[in-house]
Design a protein around this motif. Structure first.
Motif, PDB file in Angstrom:
ATOM      1  N   GLN A   1       7.120   1.439  10.945  1.00 52.72           N
ATOM      2  CA  GLN A   1       7.444   2.798  11.397  1.00 52.72           C
ATOM      3  C   GLN A   1       8.875   3.169  11.021  1.00 52.72           C
ATOM      4  O   GLN A   1       9.134   4.268  10.500  1.00 52.72           O
ATOM      5  N   GLU A   2       9.798   2.260  11.278  1.00 52.95           N
ATOM      6  CA  GLU A   2      11.210   2.512  10.961  1.00 52.95           C
ATOM      7  C   GLU A   2      11.404   2.703   9.461  1.00 52.95           C
ATOM      8  O   GLU A   2      12.146   3.588   9.018  1.00 52.95           O
ATOM      9  N   GLU A   3      10.724   1.857   8.680  1.00 49.82           N
ATOM     10  CA  GLU A   3      10.857   1.948   7.228  1.00 49.82           C
ATOM     11  C   GLU A   3      10.278   3.256   6.694  1.00 49.82           C
ATOM     12  O   GLU A   3      10.848   3.884   5.798  1.00 49.82           O
ATOM     13  N   LEU A   4       9.153   3.687   7.262  1.00 45.20           N
ATOM     14  CA  LEU A   4       8.545   4.936   6.818  1.00 45.20           C
ATOM     15  C   LEU A   4       9.442   6.126   7.142  1.00 45.20           C
ATOM     16  O   LEU A   4       9.614   7.027   6.310  1.00 45.20           O
ATOM     17  N   LEU A   5      10.013   6.140   8.337  1.00 42.38           N
ATOM     18  CA  LEU A   5      10.923   7.228   8.705  1.00 42.38           C
ATOM     19  C   LEU A   5      12.127   7.269   7.767  1.00 42.38           C
ATOM     20  O   LEU A   5      12.533   8.344   7.304  1.00 42.38           O
ATOM     21  N   ALA A   6      12.695   6.100   7.479  1.00 36.29           N
ATOM     22  CA  ALA A   6      13.861   6.038   6.581  1.00 36.29           C
ATOM     23  C   ALA A   6      13.473   6.511   5.179  1.00 36.29           C
ATOM     24  O   ALA A   6      14.225   7.240   4.521  1.00 36.29           O
TER      25      ALA A   6
ATOM     26  N   GLY B   1       0.815  -1.213   0.000  1.00 35.23           N
ATOM     27  CA  GLY B   1       0.000   0.000   0.000  1.00 35.23           C
ATOM     28  C   GLY B   1       0.847   1.259   0.000  1.00 35.23           C
ATOM     29  O   GLY B   1       0.553   2.232  -0.703  1.00 35.23           O
ATOM     30  N   ILE B   2       1.931   1.244   0.786  1.00 36.14           N
ATOM     31  CA  ILE B   2       2.850   2.389   0.812  1.00 36.14           C
ATOM     32  C   ILE B   2       3.583   2.495  -0.523  1.00 36.14           C
ATOM     33  O   ILE B   2       3.758   3.589  -1.071  1.00 36.14           O
TER      34      ILE B   2
END
Length: 248
Positions: A178-183, A148-149
């Protein structure tokens, strides 16, 4: 720092129910904004103002300095990534077809171009390329959210709107996402507006946190600012702040 989203004195109603009451907000390029608050406070409606899914009854919305009311809303939505809880993938399409759907509307893509884009986006969200030919029913909850992202990011939008995108996955998967989105956000510089009910998630992700109550932005600030100076007992209880912590 350039403004990418501006909400100017907006009100929004569903029938006689006024959901947003004279809300104003400015979001700068590259910011990660998190919206929190109780159910029914107007978070999702505010998010939908930003891509024209909700039209204000009063006020104005501008994207990259241009009034949304004067723009082609279909074209605007194609330039804004939108990810929601449960991913909402097209069940009859493969992962590749889901990811390439919006870019394919913008331009004619060959089979090789679609496959290349899908593999690139899967790599970006740390999924194996062999998933390209699978259907959503063949994916785990965490894989669906990543796809989806990837779909929301495939058209290289400047803005990514996310409505509780990790709400349907387990805690371990959620922390990884969460970690992947921040990165991803730090790598691309994309502007993110993110809704969550998880206070820990809000403090982890948000450059700026907006607390909503009864259709207004009740308080905003960094996580540290909100911890130290909660506006009132409503904010203190929402954020689970001990009284002595906020008076340090």
């Amino acid at each position: 720092m350039s403004r990418v989203i501006e909400i100017r004195h907006c009100r929004a109603s569903y029938g006689e129910n006024e959901v947003l009451k004279d809300v104003s907000l400015a979001v700068d390029k590259g910011e990660f904004i998190v919206l929190i608050g109780p159910s029914g406070c107007g978070k999702t409606t505010l998010l939908k103002l930003m891509n024209g899914l909700v039209v204000p009854t009063e006020g104005e919305v501008a994207i990259n300095g241009l009034p949304l009311q004067e723009e082609d809303l279909v074209a605007v939505r194609r330039r804004i990534g939108y990810a929601v809880q449960g991913a909402k993938l097209f069940p009859h399409m493969t992962v590749e077809e889901n990811i390439c759907y919006v870019p394919g509307l913008e331009s004619k893509m060959s089979k090789e171009e679609k496959k290349s884009l899908a593999r690139k986006m899967l790599e970006m969200v740390q999924l194996p390329e062999e998933l390209v030919s699978r259907f959503p029913r063949q994916l785990s909850g965490g894989q669906k959210q990543r796809v989806g992202i990837a779909r929301a990011m495939a058209a290289e939008p400047d803005i990514l709107l996310m409505d509780e995108p990790f709400g349907a996955v387990d805690e371990i998967t959620r922390k990884g996402l969460q970690e992947e989105l921040l990165a991803l956000q730090q790598k691309t510089g994309i502007t993110v507006v993110f809704i969550t009910h998880d206070i820990g998630e809000a403090f982890k992700l948000g450059d700026r946190i907006l607390i909503m109550k009864e259709g207004v932005i009740w308080q905003e600030g960094t996580g540290e600012e909100l911890r130290r100076t909660p506006k009132d007992e409503f904010v203190r209880q929402l954020l689970c702040i001990p009284y002595q912590e906020s008076t340090l």
